[in-house]
Design a protein around this motif. Structure first.
Motif, PDB file in Angstrom:
ATOM      1  N   GLU A  50      36.349  47.817   1.524  1.00 10.08           N
ATOM      2  CA  GLU A  50      36.499  46.515   0.887  1.00 10.08           C
ATOM      3  C   GLU A  50      37.671  45.748   1.471  1.00 10.08           C
ATOM      4  N   ARG A  55      31.611  45.492   3.803  1.00 11.61           N
ATOM      5  CA  ARG A  55      30.679  45.815   2.725  1.00 11.61           C
ATOM      6  C   ARG A  55      29.358  45.123   2.989  1.00 11.61           C
ATOM      7  N   ILE A  56      28.275  45.768   2.593  1.00 15.93           N
ATOM      8  CA  ILE A  56      26.947  45.178   2.628  1.00 15.93           C
ATOM      9  C   ILE A  56      26.291  45.498   1.302  1.00 15.93           C
ATOM     10  N   ALA A  57      25.747  44.496   0.649  1.00 18.85           N
ATOM     11  CA  ALA A  57      25.084  44.698  -0.640  1.00 18.85           C
ATOM     12  C   ALA A  57      23.581  44.818  -0.411  1.00 18.85           C
ATOM     13  N   THR A  58      22.964  45.758  -1.109  1.00 22.21           N
ATOM     14  CA  THR A  58      21.517  45.924  -1.081  1.00 22.21           C
ATOM     15  C   THR A  58      20.999  45.638  -2.483  1.00 22.21           C
ATOM     16  N   ILE A  59      20.105  44.664  -2.585  1.00 26.59           N
ATOM     17  CA  ILE A  59      19.583  44.259  -3.888  1.00 26.59           C
ATOM     18  C   ILE A  59      18.065  44.306  -3.848  1.00 26.59           C
ATOM     19  N   GLY A  69      22.604  37.756  -8.845  1.00 27.17           N
ATOM     20  CA  GLY A  69      23.387  38.805  -8.188  1.00 27.17           C
ATOM     21  C   GLY A  69      23.445  38.615  -6.682  1.00 27.17           C
ATOM     22  N   ILE A  70      22.345  38.134  -6.103  1.00 26.10           N
ATOM     23  CA  ILE A  70      22.322  37.847  -4.666  1.00 26.10           C
ATOM     24  C   ILE A  70      23.348  36.766  -4.354  1.00 26.10           C
ATOM     25  N   HIS A  73      27.154  37.980  -4.675  1.00 20.28           N
ATOM     26  CA  HIS A  73      27.624  38.767  -3.525  1.00 20.28           C
ATOM     27  C   HIS A  73      27.788  37.884  -2.294  1.00 20.28           C
ATOM     28  N   GLU A  76      30.892  35.762  -2.136  1.00 12.97           N
ATOM     29  CA  GLU A  76      32.096  36.533  -1.829  1.00 12.97           C
ATOM     30  C   GLU A  76      32.213  36.856  -0.349  1.00 12.97           C
ATOM     31  N   VAL A  78      29.884  38.685   1.368  1.00  8.61           N
ATOM     32  CA  VAL A  78      29.289  39.990   1.619  1.00  8.61           C
ATOM     33  C   VAL A  78      27.859  39.786   2.129  1.00  8.61           C
ATOM     34  N   VAL A  80      24.016  40.484   2.460  1.00  9.92           N
ATOM     35  CA  VAL A  80      23.124  40.996   1.426  1.00  9.92           C
ATOM     36  C   VAL A  80      21.769  41.321   2.042  1.00  9.92           C
TER      37      VAL A  80
END
Length: 144
Positions: A50, A55-59, A69-70, A73, A76, A78, A80
């Motif tokens: 962080e 960081r990579i977000a998986t949704i 939520g997408i 992230h 910020e 990040v 996605v």
């Protein structure tokens, strides 16, 4: 402890005085030398992911309501990955439209990774393709 007593203790009807499964030393730690011992070939990073911005977000949204939520992230900074395989086609189209507007508004980019899977990247993120730019089309790997 009998099965009836175990069930009663689990339900909270009687006090569970059987502490043979509870290890105080494990729960409280062993003191100053609590660090994990790892293979000496493994190098532990000094900074967290962080702090370095890795960081990579998986949704995997279930409905259009999860699109928020997408956006959170992505705002910020990040990247996605959005997996729409479990959604109805109409809702999936709405999420893709939302993601396209989000990336346009924040100067990012959207790229289709697979069928109904998309990668949203902020403006400061570079996508490196797995294809070699310098490899000629009729090179060693052309099997036609």
């Amino acid at each position: 402890m009998g099965s009836v007593r175990k069930a009663s203790a689990w339900l909270g009807l009687v006090e569970d005085n059987d502490e043979r499964y509870y290890d105080d030393e494990y729960a409280e730690g062993t003191g100053a030398g609590d660090q994990w011992v790892t293979d000496p070939r493994v190098r532990v990073a000094s900074e967290t992911a962080e702090e370095q911005g890795r960081r990579i977000a998986t949704i995997s949204p279930d409905s259009f309501r999860d699109a928020r939520g997408i956006g959170e992230h992505f705002r910020e900074g990040v990247p996605v990955i959005v997996n729409l395989t479990s959604m109805e086609p109409a809702d999936a189209k709405r999420v893709v439209d939302f993601a396209a507007g989000l990336t346009f508004g924040l100067r990012g980019s959207i790229e289709r990774v697979a069928t109904r899977v998309f990668l949203l990247t902020p403006a400061d993120t570079e996508i490196v393709s797995g294809e070699s730019a310098g490899r000629p089309g009729d090179g060693f790997f052309n099997q036609s």
